[in-house]
Design an enzyme around this catalytic site. Structure first.
Site, short mmCIF file in Angstrom:
data_model
loop_
_atom_site.label_atom_id
_atom_site.label_comp_id
_atom_site.label_asym_id
_atom_site.label_seq_id
_atom_site.Cartn_x
_atom_site.Cartn_y
_atom_site.Cartn_z
N LYS A 129 -9.20 1.62 10.12
CA LYS A 129 -8.21 2.27 10.99
C LYS A 129 -6.94 1.45 11.10
CE LYS A 129 -11.04 5.30 13.81
NZ LYS A 129 -11.46 5.70 15.16
N LYS A 212 -17.57 16.25 2.87
CA LYS A 212 -18.01 16.73 4.17
C LYS A 212 -16.92 17.56 4.84
CE LYS A 212 -19.60 14.42 8.19
NZ LYS A 212 -19.94 13.15 8.84
N LYS A 215 -12.25 17.24 9.96
CA LYS A 215 -10.91 17.61 10.41
C LYS A 215 -9.83 16.83 9.67
CE LYS A 215 -12.27 15.18 14.61
NZ LYS A 215 -12.95 15.43 15.85
#
Ligand code: TRP
Length: 346
Positions: A129, A212, A215
């Site tokens: 991240k 997968k 979003k």
């Protein structure tokens, strides 16, 4: 540490025997999708009758990457409505919002003082991240995130935490924190276990059936959001990527697109992939039937969601029930922690 009768009374569906306490949380970021439903939410709804379930909306975690007022609050409201719409029952399970239980942040500090800079630096999620935010604001919260997550888990004496592979390292560090604290300050925390979520369909992107459904996908075309209207669901299924050999057969490796449709169809109807495959010879018919099965599955969920999202008073009342139950447990744990730390009582 926590007598069995105490766990038992936490839920009215259990008898006076050992009841596993299970805790799971989701961040209020982005819309819930079919993948979240089959992979997590649906299991929680079943699990609430079998275990002593704690299900949280971790709004404070979402602050690690947000700087807009109100966004997290609105997303929390929507996620709560979705939790209740799919069937989580606040009388059976404990459904709570993290920021409604101040003990999370209180215990988080204690957890921070029992985890090292080195351990936090080795978290792959932090490395990923922060690398993605290169040149942007990287908050200290993004770094200390696992301490808050450890607090979420340890506050409730959770025995089991069902998580996907991406969260395993966070459960490991939670265990390390609990074990370290227990050895420094005396037996205080239940050391939790990571468990595999019970088998659900692993839903893949309809446009890219080898990745997968998530979003973070490049486009929306392969994603089914829980709140999509029937026409768009049908359209997305009709456009699902399959293959050119025109045989309806379950084979994840060689026929990922068709197999994904069969998985979804099976998960939506409670049948097996092979049974479903036996009913169709044409991809087109399978796509339409799968879309229709999903529309039927989501219809009552969407209806209940629509009711709840318009009834803020009811939602607030449901969340208040959850916050009270959660605080009952959390405040007892925090008191135990302060006592064992030997802090001067107020
Ligand atoms: N880190 C988890 C995620 O991003 C969310 C989370 C926060 C969580 N606290 C938790 C999951 C406690 C399980 C238990 O998915």
């Amino acid at each position: 540490m926590r007598p069995n009768w105490q766990r038992a009374f936490g839920s009215r569906f259990v008898s006076l025997c050992q009841v596993t306490r299970v805790l799971s949380c989701i961040q209020p970021t982005g819309e819930m999708q079919l993948g979240n439903y089959f992979g997590a939410l649906r299991n929680w709804v079943i699990g609430q009758y079998e275990c002593d379930g704690f299900y949280g909306i971790v709004d404070l975690h979402a602050l690690t990457v947000t700087d807009q007022p109100g966004v997290v609050g609105q997303a929390t409201l929507e996620l709560a409505a979705m939790f209740f719409a799919v069937g989580l029952d606040p009388e059976v399970a404990t459904v709570f919002v993290q920021s409604h239980v101040p003990e999370h942040t209180q215990l988080s500090w204690i957890a921070e003082c029992n985890v090292s800079y080195g351990e936090l630096s080795r978290m792959t999620q932090f490395k990923d991240k922060s690398a993605k935010r290169e040149g942007e604001f990287i908050s200290a919260g993004l770094f200390s995130y696992p301490a808050l997550m450890a607090a979420d888990i340890l506050l409730y004496d959770a025995d089991e935490v069902p998580v996907g592979d991406d969260q395993r390292q966070h459960i490991e560090i939670t265990r390390d924190i609990a074990i370290r604290f227990n050895s420094r300050f005396g037996d205080t925390f239940v050391v939790p276990r990571a468990v595999m979520p019970r088998a659900g369909a692993r839903v893949m992107d309809l446009q890219d059936p080898t990745s997968k459904m998530s979003k973070s996908a490049a486009t929306d075309a392969g994603l089914i959001n829980m709140l999509d209207d029937p026409a768009s669901i049908l359209k997305k299924f009709k456009r699902a990527v399959t293959d050119s050999d025109n045989e309806v057969r379950y084979d994840r490796e060689h026929k990922p697109g068709v197999s994904n449709l069969l998985d979804i169809h099976a998960a939506a109807t409670g049948r097996t992939q092979q049974e479903v495959a036996g009913d169709y010879t044409q991809y087109g018919a399978l796509k339409v039937a799968t879309g229709e099965a999903v529309i039927e599955l989501l219809r009552p969920v969407q209806a209940r969601y629509a009711e709840l999202i318009d009834d803020r008073a009811q939602l607030a009342a449901l969340l208040r029930t959850g916050a009270e139950k959660a605080r009952g447990v959390a405040s007892a744990t925090l008191a135990r922690v302060y006592t064992n730390l030997g802090l001067l009582p107020a």
